[in-house]
Design an enzyme around this catalytic site. Structure first.
Site: not given
Ligand SMILES: Cc1ncc(COP(=O)(O)O)c(C=O)c1O
Length: 604
Positions: A297, A319, A588
Site C-alpha cells: 500500500k 478509508e 502483497s
C-alpha cells in the site's frame, strides 16, 4: 494526450531519414540564410526527394518575400509555411491561396501577446522562446503557462528547448498538437543526434502507453460517477498527475523515498520448499511484505502524498478496511507533516485493533463509521470518506488505497504500484533470463494485482491470474468475489463489477481477510475479465488459511491473509504445470496483523 513531432533545422537527407524513421510527422527546413541550419532551395529539393512524400515538410521563413515563399512551397511541395519573422496579417494575405498550411510563430510574454496570438489568422500557432533574432534552436524554454492557455483556443505547436528529458512534461503541461524540437537533439547545428531523437520518441511513447487507457474508461468500465462539486478536483488531479509523471524532479523524489524510506527494491524470492511441496512449476515470491509498513500500500500512498503536497493540499483523508492502507496513509502524513483523518468501519476497527492503534500512534485521527442496522465495514467507510471530501475538497486530498474510484485514481494507483511488476520482470530476467509463464496476485480492489500485471499485460506469453475472496463459498452468499459473484453497477465513482442487490444497494461482503472485503473491483480488472486477458479464480477461506500455514511452515514467511489467497491459487496452478514453468506471485503483505483472525478461524 498525443502530440505529433516536428524535427526542425534538418539540413541533410541523412538526418531527415533518421527523424522520419523514429516517427517524426513534420520535418522543418529553414530557408533563412542567416540561420546556422539554413538550407538552399537545392538542398531542400534533395531532402524532399530523399523522404519521397513520407514526411510533411515545413518551410521556415523569416525575411523572405511572399514570392520566394510561394515558389518554395510549390517546388518543395511544402505541407506548411512557418512564418518566423514580423510578418503581419497583410503579409499573409499577400501569400494568396497557398496549397500549404500557414503556421505563425509567436513569442508569449504577457496577456497582450496572448490576445494577439489568439487573433492571428493562421492554421496553427507555433509558440517559441524569444531568440534574439535567430530562428529557433536556442534551447530556451517558452512560456508554457501562456502556451497552455492558448492551446485551449488554438492549435498550438510548442517549441523552445524541448528535449528528450522534458518532452513529456511539456506535452502534459501545454497539451499542444505538436512539439517542435531542434537544438536539444543535435550534436551541433547541421548534425542531428539520432540517438537523442530516438530517445525523445521513446519517452513520448511511454507516456502515451500510460495514458492509453487513461481517459478513464476501460471498455465500458471506469468513468467518473461523482457529485458535480468534485469534478473540478478530479480534473485538477488528473492534470497534476500527468504533469508529475513527466517531471524528472518528481520521479527522482518518488524513487528516492521508495529506495531510502520504504526499502525498495523488494526481493524476488524463489520459494524452493513450497515449489517442491507442490511438485510442479517454480513459485517465486515478490516480497512486498518486506516494505516499510508491511505491505504494498505504501508504494501508492507515497505517490499520492507527493501529489497532494505539489497541489498545496495539507490534509489527507483515506478509508480503510484491513487498516493497511490507513496505516500507510497515516505514515506518509507523518513523513510529510500533514494532517490525516482515516475513516474505518466500526466492525473493522474491532477486527483490526492493532492497525487502529498504529494509526493512532502515527498521529492520524481515526474516525469510526457506524451504521444504524448492521456492521459497518469498508463500504461504509468509503461513503463517509467521499462525503467528507465533497465538503472539504479545497484543502483536502483523498488518498484512495486501491485501483478503483473515479478517474484518474485507477490509472494513478496502477502507475504507482507498477513498480512491483517492473522490478519483478527485471529481477526474473536477471535470474532466469526469461519472462514468467504466469503472474498471480490477490484481488481486493486490485491494486497489488494491477501493479504486478502492468508490465506483463502486453506480453501475450504471460498468463495473468487473480485470486478473489470466495469467503465461505460463492453459493453461500458470504464472500467478496465481485467478479465471480457480482454484476455490473456503479460504486465508489466508477462502473465495474460489484456485489449489489436487485435495487443496486451494496451488499455486505465477507472474507476471513479484511483487506479483500471490498464489494467492488477496479475497472481495469473488470475489463480484463471480460476480454479474457486475465483469469479470476475464487479462493475460499479454508484454501487461504491452508496456504497461510503452508508458507509459514515451509518457508518461514508469515504472509498476510490477503496474500495467502494468491499463494493458494499459485499452489493450485503450480501442480498442473511442469517443473520448467515459472509462476511469480505478489506476496502483497505480511501477516502480523492477521494473527488473531487466523487463530479465531482455526479455533472454530
Ligand atoms: C496485504 C494486502 N494485500 C492485498 C490487499 C488488497 O488490496 P488490493 O487489491 O488493492 O491490492 C490489502 C488490502 O488491505 C492488503 O492489506
Amino acid at each position: 494526450m498525443k502530440a505529433s513531432v516536428k524535427i526542425c533545422g534538418i539540413s541533410s537527407a541523412e538526418d531527415a531519414l533518421a527523424a522520419l524513421g523514429c516517427g517524426a510527422e513534420f520535418l522543418g527546413l529553414i530557408f533563412e540564410p542567416k540561420s546556422p541550419r539554413a538550407v538552399t532551395p537545392k538542398q531542400a529539393e534533395e531532402i524532399a526527394k530523399a523522404v519521397g512524400g513520407r514526411a510533411k515538410l515545413v518551410g521556415v521563413f523569416v525575411s523572405q518575400t511572399a514570392d520566394f515563399i510561394k515558389d518554395a512551397a510549390k517546388k518543395q511541395n511544402l505541407f506548411a509555411v512557418q512564418l518566423h519573422g514580423g510578418q503581419n496579417a497583410e503579409f499573409v494575405k499577400s501569400l494568396g491561396a497557398l496549397d500549404a498550411e500557414i503556421w505563425k510563430v509567436v513569442w508569449l510574454e504577457n496577456e497582450s501577446d496572448l490576445a494577439e496570438a489568439e487573433a492571428f489568422e493562421a492554421d496553427r500557432i507555433l509558440v517559441d522562446s524569444k531568440s534574439g533574432g535567430s530562428v529557433g534552436g536556442t534551447g530556451k524554454r517558452a512560456n508554457w503557462e501562456l502556451a497552455a492557455r492558448l492551446a485551449k483556443k488554438r492549435k498550438v505547436i510548442l517549441a523552445g528547448g524541448i528535449s528528450p528529458e522534458n518532452v513529456r512534461e511539456a506535452v502534459n503541461a501545454v497539451c499542444p498538437c505538436a512539439v517542435d524540437v531542434n537544438s536539444m537533439v543535435e550534436d551541433s547545428p547541421r548534425k542531428k543526434n539520432h540517438l537523442k531523437i530516438k530517445q525523445l520518441f521513446e519517452n513520448l511513447k511511454e507516456m502515451e502507453n500510460t495514458q492509453m487507457k487513461s481517459n478513464g474508461k476501460f471498455g465500458v468500465y471506469g468513468g467518473q460517477y461523482v457529485a458535480e462539486t468534485l469534478m473540478p478536483a478530479l480534473q485538477e488531479l488528473e492534470r497534476e498527475f500527468y504533469r508529475a509523471m513527466g517531471d524528472a524532479d518528481f520521479q527522482d523524489e518518488y524513487r528516492g523515498i521508495l529506495r531510502d524510506y520504504v526499502g525498495r527494491e523488494t526481493p524476488l524470492y524463489f520459494a524452493r520448499r513450497l515449489t517442491e511441496h507442490c511438485g510442479g512449476a517454480q513459485i517465486w515470491l515478490k516480497r512486498e511484505d518486506l516494505n516499510h509498513t508491511g505491505a504494498h500500500k505504501v508504494n501508492n500512498t507515497i505517490g499520492q502524498a507527493l501529489l497532494a503536497r505539489r497541489m498545496g493540499k495539507r490534509r489527507l483523508i483515506a478509508e480503510t478496511g484491513a487498516g493497511m492502507h490507513g496505516v500507510a496513509t497515516a505514515t506518509v502524513a507523518a513523513l510529510f507533516g500533514m494532517e490525516c483523518e482515516v475513516f474505518m468501519g466500526a466492525e473493522d476497527i474491532r477486527r483490526q485493533a492493532q492497525n487502529a492503534a498504529r494509526m493512532d500512534m502515527l498521529g492520524a485521527k481515526l474516525t469510526a463509521v457506524e451504521i444504524e442496522n448492521g456492521e459497518a465495514t469498508l463500504k461504509d467507510a468509503m461513503n463517509e470518506a467521499l462525503r467528507d471530501w465533497v465538503a472539504t475538497v479545497e484543502n483536502t486530498f483523498y488518498v484512495i488505497g486501491t485501483a478503483a474510484g473515479p478517474h484518474p485514481y485507477p490509472t494513478m494507483v496502477k502507475e504507482f504500484q507498477s513498480i512491483i511488476g517492473r522490478e519483478a520482470k527485471a529481477q526474473l530476467m536477471e535470474k532466469c533470463g526469461r519472462l514468467p509463464d504466469q503472474v498471480v496476485a490477490c484481488v481486493g480492489g486490485g491494486s497489488n494485482a494491477i501493479g504486478l500485471y502492468a508490465p506483463f499485460i502486453d506480453e501475450k506469453g504471460v498468463a495473468i491470474y487473480g485470486a478473489e475472496a470466495a469467503g465461505q463459498g460463492i453459493e453461500t452468499g458470504k464472500h467478496s468475489a465481485s467478479m465471480q459473484g457480482g454484476s455490473v453497477g456503479v460504486l465508489h465513482g466508477n462502473k465495474t463489477y460489484l456485489l449489489q442487490d436487485e435495487y443496486g444497494q451494496i451488499m455486505d461482503t465477507y472474507s476471513v481477510s479484511a483487506g479483500l472485503d471490498y464489494p467492488g473491483v477496479g475497472p481495469e480488472h473488470a475489463y480484463m475479465k471480460d476480454t479474457g486477458r486475465a483469469t479470476y479464480v475464487p479462493i475460499n477461506d479454508a484454501q487461504a488459511v491452508h496456504a497461510f500455514r503452508t508458507l509459514c511452515r515451509l518457508e518461514g514467511i508469515i504472509p498476510a491473509l490477503e496474500s495467502s489467497h494468491a499463494v493458494a491459487l499459485a499452489m493450485e496452478n503450480a501442480k498442473n504445470l511442469s517443473k520448467d514453468k515459472i509462476i511469480v506471485v505478489s506476496l502483497s503483505g505480511r501477516g502480523d496483523k492477521d494473527m488473531n483472525s487466523v487463530m479465531e478461524y482455526l479455533r472454530k
